[in-house]
Design a protein around this motif. Structure first.
Motif, PDB file in Angstrom:
ATOM      1  N   ILE A   1      24.620   7.905  -1.632  1.00 59.10           N
ATOM      2  CA  ILE A   1      24.468   7.171  -0.376  1.00 59.10           C
ATOM      3  C   ILE A   1      24.834   5.703  -0.591  1.00 59.10           C
ATOM      4  CG2 ILE A   1      22.708   8.722   0.522  1.00 59.10           C
ATOM      5  CD1 ILE A   1      20.590   6.695  -0.252  1.00 59.10           C
ATOM      6  N   GLY A   2      25.113   5.014   0.483  1.00 59.19           N
ATOM      7  CA  GLY A   2      25.480   3.602   0.412  1.00 59.19           C
ATOM      8  C   GLY A   2      26.955   3.348   0.625  1.00 59.19           C
ATOM      9  N   HIS A   3      27.768   4.420   0.621  1.00 55.23           N
ATOM     10  CA  HIS A   3      29.206   4.242   0.817  1.00 55.23           C
ATOM     11  C   HIS A   3      29.529   3.753   2.224  1.00 55.23           C
ATOM     12  CE1 HIS A   3      30.148   6.052  -3.037  1.00 55.23           C
ATOM     13  NE2 HIS A   3      29.365   7.077  -2.744  1.00 55.23           N
ATOM     14  N   GLU A   4      28.624   4.050   3.165  1.00 55.77           N
ATOM     15  CA  GLU A   4      28.900   3.667   4.553  1.00 55.77           C
ATOM     16  C   GLU A   4      28.576   2.198   4.819  1.00 55.77           C
ATOM     17  OE1 GLU A   4      24.657   4.736   4.197  1.00 55.77           O
ATOM     18  OE2 GLU A   4      26.548   5.584   3.492  1.00 55.77           O
ATOM     19  N   GLU A   5      27.926   1.527   3.866  1.00 57.17           N
ATOM     20  CA  GLU A   5      27.614   0.115   4.050  1.00 57.17           C
ATOM     21  C   GLU A   5      28.866  -0.739   3.827  1.00 57.17           C
ATOM     22  OE1 GLU A   5      24.131  -1.309   2.081  1.00 57.17           O
ATOM     23  OE2 GLU A   5      23.080   0.608   2.237  1.00 57.17           O
ATOM     24  N   THR A   6      28.882  -1.918   4.410  1.00 55.34           N
ATOM     25  CA  THR A   6      30.023  -2.826   4.281  1.00 55.34           C
ATOM     26  C   THR A   6      29.560  -4.153   3.685  1.00 55.34           C
ATOM     27  OG1 THR A   6      31.015  -1.814   6.248  1.00 55.34           O
ATOM     28  CG2 THR A   6      31.937  -3.911   5.498  1.00 55.34           C
ATOM     29  N   PRO A   7      29.985  -4.448   2.427  1.00 53.22           N
ATOM     30  CA  PRO A   7      30.747  -3.570   1.532  1.00 53.22           C
ATOM     31  C   PRO A   7      29.863  -2.450   0.991  1.00 53.22           C
ATOM     32  CG  PRO A   7      30.086  -5.538   0.367  1.00 53.22           C
ATOM     33  CD  PRO A   7      29.655  -5.740   1.792  1.00 53.22           C
ATOM     34  N   PRO A   8      30.462  -1.387   0.420  1.00 53.07           N
ATOM     35  CA  PRO A   8      29.668  -0.283  -0.122  1.00 53.07           C
ATOM     36  C   PRO A   8      28.703  -0.767  -1.204  1.00 53.07           C
ATOM     37  CG  PRO A   8      31.976   0.339   0.047  1.00 53.07           C
ATOM     38  CD  PRO A   8      31.909  -1.137   0.308  1.00 53.07           C
ATOM     39  N   VAL A   9      27.476  -0.281  -1.159  1.00 51.30           N
ATOM     40  CA  VAL A   9      26.449  -0.648  -2.139  1.00 51.30           C
ATOM     41  C   VAL A   9      25.802   0.633  -2.645  1.00 51.30           C
ATOM     42  CG1 VAL A   9      24.306  -1.908  -2.567  1.00 51.30           C
ATOM     43  CG2 VAL A   9      25.987  -2.826  -0.957  1.00 51.30           C
ATOM     44  N   MET A  10      25.753   0.803  -3.959  1.00 56.57           N
ATOM     45  CA  MET A  10      25.149   1.995  -4.534  1.00 56.57           C
ATOM     46  C   MET A  10      23.641   1.803  -4.693  1.00 56.57           C
ATOM     47  SD  MET A  10      27.769   3.857  -4.766  1.00 56.57           S
ATOM     48  CE  MET A  10      27.065   5.255  -5.634  1.00 56.57           C
ATOM     49  N   MET A  11      22.916   2.899  -4.610  1.00 51.72           N
ATOM     50  CA  MET A  11      21.477   2.849  -4.852  1.00 51.72           C
ATOM     51  C   MET A  11      21.231   2.486  -6.317  1.00 51.72           C
ATOM     52  SD  MET A  11      18.433   3.206  -3.559  1.00 51.72           S
ATOM     53  CE  MET A  11      18.607   4.189  -2.058  1.00 51.72           C
ATOM     54  N   PRO A  12      20.401   1.480  -6.591  1.00 53.10           N
ATOM     55  CA  PRO A  12      20.138   1.110  -7.984  1.00 53.10           C
ATOM     56  C   PRO A  12      19.361   2.192  -8.722  1.00 53.10           C
ATOM     57  CG  PRO A  12      18.743  -0.146  -6.496  1.00 53.10           C
ATOM     58  CD  PRO A  12      19.718   0.592  -5.639  1.00 53.10           C
ATOM     59  N   GLU A  13      19.389   2.096 -10.024  1.00 54.31           N
ATOM     60  CA  GLU A  13      18.740   3.076 -10.889  1.00 54.31           C
ATOM     61  C   GLU A  13      17.229   3.060 -10.710  1.00 54.31           C
ATOM     62  OE1 GLU A  13      20.058   3.731 -15.212  1.00 54.31           O
ATOM     63  OE2 GLU A  13      18.394   2.300 -15.351  1.00 54.31           O
ATOM     64  N   GLY A  14      16.633   4.237 -10.734  1.00 57.23           N
ATOM     65  CA  GLY A  14      15.182   4.341 -10.628  1.00 57.23           C
ATOM     66  C   GLY A  14      14.703   5.694 -11.099  1.00 57.23           C
ATOM     67  N   ALA A  15      13.444   5.767 -11.507  1.00 56.22           N
ATOM     68  CA  ALA A  15      12.855   7.030 -11.939  1.00 56.22           C
ATOM     69  C   ALA A  15      12.547   7.899 -10.725  1.00 56.22           C
ATOM     70  CB  ALA A  15      11.583   6.768 -12.739  1.00 56.22           C
ATOM     71  N   LEU A  16      12.629   9.212 -10.907  1.00 58.11           N
ATOM     72  CA  LEU A  16      12.356  10.161  -9.827  1.00 58.11           C
ATOM     73  C   LEU A  16      11.199  11.071 -10.215  1.00 58.11           C
ATOM     74  CD1 LEU A  16      13.128  11.593  -7.123  1.00 58.11           C
ATOM     75  CD2 LEU A  16      14.600  13.089  -8.506  1.00 58.11           C
ATOM     76  N   ILE A  17      10.181  11.116  -9.360  1.00 58.72           N
ATOM     77  CA  ILE A  17       9.048  12.021  -9.549  1.00 58.72           C
ATOM     78  C   ILE A  17       8.949  12.923  -8.325  1.00 58.72           C
ATOM     79  CG2 ILE A  17       6.566  12.234  -9.892  1.00 58.72           C
ATOM     80  CD1 ILE A  17       7.982  11.002 -12.256  1.00 58.72           C
ATOM     81  N   THR A  18       9.041  14.224  -8.545  1.00 55.89           N
ATOM     82  CA  THR A  18       8.897  15.220  -7.484  1.00 55.89           C
ATOM     83  C   THR A  18       7.614  16.013  -7.723  1.00 55.89           C
ATOM     84  OG1 THR A  18       9.967  17.069  -8.634  1.00 55.89           O
ATOM     85  CG2 THR A  18      11.416  15.477  -7.535  1.00 55.89           C
ATOM     86  N   SER A  19       7.346  16.963  -6.843  1.00 58.73           N
ATOM     87  CA  SER A  19       6.308  17.941  -7.142  1.00 58.73           C
ATOM     88  C   SER A  19       6.694  18.673  -8.416  1.00 58.73           C
ATOM     89  CB  SER A  19       6.177  18.940  -5.989  1.00 58.73           C
ATOM     90  OG  SER A  19       5.504  20.116  -6.410  1.00 58.73           O
ATOM     91  N   ALA A  20       5.723  18.992  -9.260  1.00 60.53           N
ATOM     92  CA  ALA A  20       6.015  19.697 -10.512  1.00 60.53           C
ATOM     93  C   ALA A  20       6.166  21.197 -10.298  1.00 60.53           C
ATOM     94  CB  ALA A  20       4.915  19.428 -11.532  1.00 60.53           C
ATOM     95  N   MET A  21       6.058  21.650  -9.049  1.00 64.01           N
ATOM     96  CA  MET A  21       6.135  23.075  -8.738  1.00 64.01           C
ATOM     97  C   MET A  21       7.482  23.428  -8.130  1.00 64.01           C
ATOM     98  SD  MET A  21       2.407  23.590  -6.957  1.00 64.01           S
ATOM     99  CE  MET A  21       0.911  22.966  -7.712  1.00 64.01           C
ATOM    100  N   GLY A  22       7.778  24.734  -8.134  1.00 62.30           N
ATOM    101  CA  GLY A  22       8.956  25.229  -7.453  1.00 62.30           C
ATOM    102  C   GLY A  22       8.758  25.217  -5.948  1.00 62.30           C
TER     103      GLY A  22
END
Length: 247
Positions: free
Chosen positions: A198-219
């Motif tokens: 995401i971020g390609h639609e911004e002017t100018p394009p801006v990428m999402m910066p790096e970050g840790a991802l935590i989801t549910s630990a279940m399926g």
């Protein structure tokens, strides 16, 4: 009973056909001690059905094999030798970590089960915790659709305008980003891919910066049955666990 189990396995196969892993957070404290979040690695139903239960899982850090070993448990979730999801403190302390993101690969022999990141942070770092669905994305359901394979093939973004610019400004101010979501762990890789596109639609394009991802630990089914029915409790629990890492 066997017929019921086969039916349940079939349902699980239809939902959790990919493996997934949460990012790991290691916090280095002022006194030299370290704390570590869980190594949450869920193998796909297909992997479990290939009779890999009990097999050893090798962990690779930044492309190098490290002396951390897990096994695939009965539910397809990987565990350490003591039955927990967190390695011993001395094992983490000896890892050659670089500041910020380190790559993790989980493998059985030559078979790659899942990828994740290991984020090495300091006790004094400032953390901004960001919700994804309904915060980065415009709606919950639209965000889930946009990050699906179908949505990515269509090039759907469904993100709030300017969200990547806002997150980039936060990161540039010295804050670490942590993305917290109630999505199932089997959607972790798709979620990472979505955040990176995401971020390609911004002017100018801006990428999402790096970050840790935590989801549910279940399926998927476990998340639907145990997490989605009480999202507030789930997120409060996650926030407390994150807070404890910095104490």
């Amino acid at each position: 009973m066997q017929a019921i189990q086969e039916a349940l396995d079939g349902i699980r196969n239809s939902f959790d056909f990919v493996s997934g892993a949460n990012d790991v957070i290691v916090v280095h404290h002022r006194d030299g001690s370290v704390t570590c979040s869980a190594f949450s690695v869920q193998t796909s139903a297909h992997t479990v059905n290939r009779h890999l239960l009990g097999k050893q899982v090798q962990v690779h850090l930044n492309g190098q094999l490290i002396p951390l070993q897990m096994t695939i448990g009965q539910d397809g979730r990987c565990v350490f030798g003591d039955g927990t999801y967190v390695p011993q403190v001395h094992e983490i302390s000896q890892l050659p970590l670089r500041d910020g993101r380190n790559s993790l690969d989980f493998r059985v022999g030559s078979t790659l089960l899942a990828n994740a990141g290991l984020f090495s942070w300091k006790w004094s770092d400032l953390i901004v915790i960001v919700d994804i669905d309904g915060t980065i994305t415009r709606t919950d359901s639209g965000g889930v659709l946009a990050s699906s394979e179908f949505g990515q093939q269509l090039g759907l973004a469904h993100a709030h305008k300017g969200v990547c610019s806002a997150m980039s400004q936060i990161a540039s101010a010295g804050y670490r980003l942590l993305f917290l979501t109630a999505r199932p762990i089997t959607r972790s890789e798709a979620t990472r891919k979505y955040l990176s596109t995401i971020g390609h639609e911004e002017t100018p394009p801006v990428m999402m910066p790096e970050g840790a991802l935590i989801t549910s630990a279940m399926g998927t089914l476990g998340t639907m049955a145990n997490v989605w029915k009480d999202l507030k409790s789930y997120k409060l629990t996650q926030l407390r666990e994150i807070e404890l890492l910095f104490r």
